[in-house]
Enzyme design. Structure first.
Site: not given
Ligand code: ADP
Ligand code: TRP
Length: 337
Positions: A116, A196, A199
């Site tokens: 948004k 952060k 992917k």
């Molecule tokens: P992305 O943001 O890379 O697409 P996902 O959403 O598939 O990752 O997240 C898979 C798991 O990894 C979740 O539990 C998410 O909280 C954790 N995770 C993703 N990125 C991070 C990060 N930068 N630091 C800590 N945990 C992360």
């Protein structure tokens, strides 16, 4: 299930290749839990569809993730490991939950608010808006007690609890109320640009990229332009932030001293980070490559996992359907099938 054993569940989207943020925030803690709990982990390909519309990549990412978990120690005898879309019951539950949650709650969810703010609220697909409801269904359909996740997912667990409580208010006690399990020190791993690591942001360091690619990713980490001979602040440096998550304490202390006294450049720090990452993942690399080259085996593991997961999901759905006033699932031999 033995009532003292808690059930832990988590998912990871198949939107790309797993990175060290996924590893520290979710994969490693999830694998550790398999020793003490009943664990279910899935590749969230239904969630990935909110942004990824490329069948080739969907398949590739799924196998990358499956091989990564197995190489890092996920044991399919101990954990139920499966692909989200192999348990279509979650979509049925998501629809049911859609009918108890209001729009206001979903409009406050981070992903929608971010869209948004960019003026994209009418462009994103309905699935992205609805994402927290599908995630609630993922968790509630397995009577999950614990959800090991990174910090970015905390709001989703809160929404899940909210949805479950609303359902209870209307239809009576039905679901287990889940709790998030977040590791303080790895709550949010920074990416090579300081945001952060994700992917979706193209800022990752992949767990099993080739040594050449790994080097490239580490060398691209953004730093400030303090000259080599000047003292530097480790607290504001992305290289140091990543180094301290992998290096032993004494080495971290040494790097911190080097930063503060000057004469130590970011290039030096990057080399040390590279080395510590290579050492950390080297013991698993061969296994990863072997597994990644055997998609048939990966399929077998995921299919077997899905059967076990569906078994649990169907039991919970039978409970849910009864509460709402629906008939049990029609079976092929029943007259109304
Ligand atoms: P992305 O943001 O890379 O697409 P996902 O959403 O598939 O990752 O997240 C898979 C798991 O990894 C979740 O539990 C998410 O909280 C954790 N995770 C993703 N990125 C991070 C990060 N930068 N630091 C800590 N945990 C992360
Ligand atoms: N939304 C999670 C993420 O982006 C992935 C996920 C989907 C998940 N369903 C889940 C995590 C259920 C924990 C439990 O990282």
């Amino acid at each position: 299930m033995n009532s003292t054993i808690k059930r832990a569940l988590s998912g990871i989207k198949s939107t790309g290749t797993p990175h060290i943020g996924n590893y520290l925030g979710m994969i490693r803690p999830a694998i550790e839990l398999q020793e003490k709990h009943q664990t279910l982990y899935f590749i969230a390909d239904y969630h990935a569809l909110t942004t990824l519309h490329n069948p080739e990549k969907m398949r590739k990412n799924t196998y990358d993730i499956a091989a990564t978990f197995l190489a890092l120690g996920l044991d399919p005898q101990k954990s139920i490991f499966f692909r989200h879309s192999d348990v279509p019951e979650v979509c049925e539950l998501a629809w049911i939950l859609d009918c108890v949650i209001n729009m206001g709650t979903l409009q406050r969810a981070h992903a929608f608010k971010a869209a948004k703010e960019k003026g994209l609220e009418n462009e994103i697909c309905v699935g992205l808006f609805n994402y927290p409801v599908l995630m609630a269904a993922d968790i509630l359909i397995y009577d999950s007690h614990l959800v090991p996740v990174g910090k970015d997912q905390l709001q989703h667990i809160e929404i899940t609890r909210d949805i479950a409580q609303r359902f209870h208010h209307t239809f009576g006690e039905t679901f287990v109320l889940p709790q998030a399990l977040v590791q303080e020190e790895t709550m949010t791993v920074p990416g090579i640009d300081g945001q952060k690591m994700s992917k979706s942001y193209n800022n990752t360091i992949e767990i099993f990229s080739s040594p050449k690619q790994l080097k490239k990713q580490v060398m691209k980490i953004v730093t400030d332009s303090t000259p080599l001979e000047k003292p530097k602040n480790p607290e504001t440096c992305n290289v140091f932030a990543l180094y301290r998550l992998f290096a032993p304490k004494e080495k971290v202390k040494k790097m911190e001293e080097n930063y503060r006294k000057g004469g130590y450049g970011y290039g030096h720090a990057k080399k040390e980070l590279l080395q510590v990452l290579e050492e950390h993942f080297a013991p698993y690399r061969k296994k990863y490559e072997q597994l990644r080259n055997d998609e048939k085996y990966l399929e077998t593991i995921l299919t077997q996992g899905a059967q076990k997961a569906r078994n649990i999901a169907q039991q919970v759905m039978a409970r849910v359907r009864k509460k709402i006033g629906y008939a049990p699932y029609p079976t092929p031999s029943s007259p109304n099938s």
